[in-house]
Scaffold this active site. Sequence first.
Site, PDB file in Angstrom:
ATOM      1  N   TYR A 266       0.828  -1.208   0.000  1.00 57.57           N
ATOM      2  CA  TYR A 266       0.000   0.000   0.000  1.00 57.57           C
ATOM      3  C   TYR A 266       0.868   1.265   0.000  1.00 57.57           C
ATOM      4  O   TYR A 266       0.507   2.269  -0.610  1.00 57.57           O
ATOM      5  CB  TYR A 266      -0.986  -0.007   1.178  1.00 57.57           C
ATOM      6  CG  TYR A 266      -2.209  -0.837   0.852  1.00 57.57           C
ATOM      7  CD1 TYR A 266      -3.211  -0.326   0.031  1.00 57.57           C
ATOM      8  CD2 TYR A 266      -2.336  -2.136   1.299  1.00 57.57           C
ATOM      9  CE1 TYR A 266      -4.311  -1.086  -0.317  1.00 57.57           C
ATOM     10  CE2 TYR A 266      -3.437  -2.912   0.960  1.00 57.57           C
ATOM     11  CZ  TYR A 266      -4.427  -2.378   0.154  1.00 57.57           C
ATOM     12  OH  TYR A 266      -5.502  -3.130  -0.208  1.00 57.57           O
TER      13      TYR A 266
ATOM     14  N   HIS B 207     -15.031   1.387  -2.284  1.00 59.80           N
ATOM     15  CA  HIS B 207     -13.999   0.510  -1.704  1.00 59.80           C
ATOM     16  C   HIS B 207     -13.012   1.276  -0.820  1.00 59.80           C
ATOM     17  O   HIS B 207     -11.925   0.788  -0.532  1.00 59.80           O
ATOM     18  CB  HIS B 207     -13.248  -0.253  -2.807  1.00 59.80           C
ATOM     19  CG  HIS B 207     -14.088  -1.294  -3.471  1.00 59.80           C
ATOM     20  ND1 HIS B 207     -13.749  -1.903  -4.658  1.00 59.80           N
ATOM     21  CD2 HIS B 207     -15.278  -1.854  -3.098  1.00 59.80           C
ATOM     22  CE1 HIS B 207     -14.697  -2.784  -4.996  1.00 59.80           C
ATOM     23  NE2 HIS B 207     -15.625  -2.767  -4.067  1.00 59.80           N
TER      24      HIS B 207
ATOM     25  N   CYS C 223     -10.362  -0.465  16.870  1.00 62.71           N
ATOM     26  CA  CYS C 223     -11.331   0.539  17.332  1.00 62.71           C
ATOM     27  C   CYS C 223     -11.721   1.471  16.172  1.00 62.71           C
ATOM     28  O   CYS C 223     -11.419   1.202  15.017  1.00 62.71           O
ATOM     29  CB  CYS C 223     -10.796   1.309  18.540  1.00 62.71           C
ATOM     30  SG  CYS C 223      -9.532   2.539  18.155  1.00 62.71           S
TER      31      CYS C 223
ATOM     32  N   CYS D 198      -2.263   2.086  16.591  1.00 61.95           N
ATOM     33  CA  CYS D 198      -3.317   3.024  16.976  1.00 61.95           C
ATOM     34  C   CYS D 198      -2.905   3.798  18.230  1.00 61.95           C
ATOM     35  O   CYS D 198      -2.536   3.200  19.242  1.00 61.95           O
ATOM     36  CB  CYS D 198      -4.605   2.252  17.246  1.00 61.95           C
ATOM     37  SG  CYS D 198      -5.935   3.311  17.819  1.00 61.95           S
TER      38      CYS D 198
ATOM     39  N   CYS E 123      -5.612   2.600  21.070  1.00 68.93           N
ATOM     40  CA  CYS E 123      -5.717   1.254  21.668  1.00 68.93           C
ATOM     41  C   CYS E 123      -4.516   0.372  21.354  1.00 68.93           C
ATOM     42  O   CYS E 123      -4.485  -0.788  21.750  1.00 68.93           O
ATOM     43  CB  CYS E 123      -7.021   0.583  21.225  1.00 68.93           C
ATOM     44  SG  CYS E 123      -6.964  -0.031  19.536  1.00 68.93           S
TER      45      CYS E 123
ATOM     46  N   GLY F  18     -14.046   1.075 -17.372  1.00 68.50           N
ATOM     47  CA  GLY F  18     -12.833   0.439 -16.871  1.00 68.50           C
ATOM     48  C   GLY F  18     -12.981  -0.441 -15.652  1.00 68.50           C
ATOM     49  O   GLY F  18     -12.151  -0.388 -14.750  1.00 68.50           O
TER      50      GLY F  18
ATOM     51  N   ASN G 233     -14.712   0.052 -22.229  1.00 71.27           N
ATOM     52  CA  ASN G 233     -13.733  -0.945 -21.771  1.00 71.27           C
ATOM     53  C   ASN G 233     -13.179  -1.650 -23.005  1.00 71.27           C
ATOM     54  O   ASN G 233     -13.951  -2.121 -23.837  1.00 71.27           O
ATOM     55  CB  ASN G 233     -14.431  -1.968 -20.850  1.00 71.27           C
ATOM     56  CG  ASN G 233     -13.434  -2.772 -20.034  1.00 71.27           C
ATOM     57  OD1 ASN G 233     -12.412  -3.222 -20.548  1.00 71.27           O
ATOM     58  ND2 ASN G 233     -13.738  -2.949 -18.767  1.00 71.27           N
TER      59      ASN G 233
ATOM     60  N   ALA H  38     -10.141   4.548 -21.847  1.00 68.25           N
ATOM     61  CA  ALA H  38     -10.991   5.570 -21.234  1.00 68.25           C
ATOM     62  C   ALA H  38     -10.586   6.995 -21.601  1.00 68.25           C
ATOM     63  O   ALA H  38     -11.443   7.832 -21.907  1.00 68.25           O
ATOM     64  CB  ALA H  38     -10.952   5.399 -19.714  1.00 68.25           C
TER      65      ALA H  38
END
Length: 239
Positions: A52, A106, A117, A135, A138, A177, A202, A220
């Site tokens: 990510y 999403h 939490c 976190c 917590c 797409g 597409n 696109a």
Amino acid sequence: MRVLVITGAGVSAESGIPTFRGKGGYWRNLDPAKLATPEAFARDPELVWQWYGERRERIRAAQPNAAHHAIAKLARHAADFLLVTQNVDDLHARAGLPNEKMVQIHGDIFVTRCSRCEFERHDYEHGQENVLPRCPKCNALMRPGVVWFGEQLPWSEAQRVEKFLSRGACDVVIVVGTTATFGYIIDWALRASCGGELIEVNPEETPLSQFATRLVREPAAIAVPRIIDELIDSRSSKL
Ligand code: OAD
């Protein structure tokens, strides 16, 4: 004009963001469909955060393309407009589409939220990704604020789509797409288009293609600006 636009990874492909299932979707030989899961995060949170982190960097460096800009233009012209995007990038927003006209079904890759939490924060700034975030409330692991495979859609965002659909059919639905892998994407497109026009942009066939009233097998950034200009011109000449 009432319009629903649904987008998937393909709308950001020409901005240099790899799609999930296309070429370049794999990361270090790993299938994104297996990384974007609660199981992968439980097994190896560091690996999932690295993935990510790299995606965040790539998105920050990317620019909205002509399709994102055209969709924002359509939103300004239509009397009633909603974009439902499966993309967690911010390219629609950076093209000028206001939040109230967009549902990121999403989630948002720049949100970091607690895996236990309710705590969450927006992490657009660089530099958070190399450590495993915890976190501050917590001490549980923080995770990206996106929906993973097998997880529930965010209720409030799904409700915003339902509310839009409950106001009646659309004159035009444009689906750009996406492999339309998820049943709810097909369901929303069909319910919104009921009797009206359903345009699919597409290069490849998808499960939605059989229901489309118009198939545009082009990338696109080439097709969407043309389709949207035609739509705006045809509607203004009827006024
Ligand atoms: P996919 O990667 O499954 O599909 C991308 C689609 O874009 C394919 O149908 C391509 O043919 C098409 N495409 C590729 N380049 C294009 C271009 N230049 N112009 C137009 N179309 C192009 O991505 P999604 O359908 O968005 O979910 O995937 C849906 C969801 O599956 C994602 O949001 C993510 C993923 O797993 C979760 O993480 C829950």
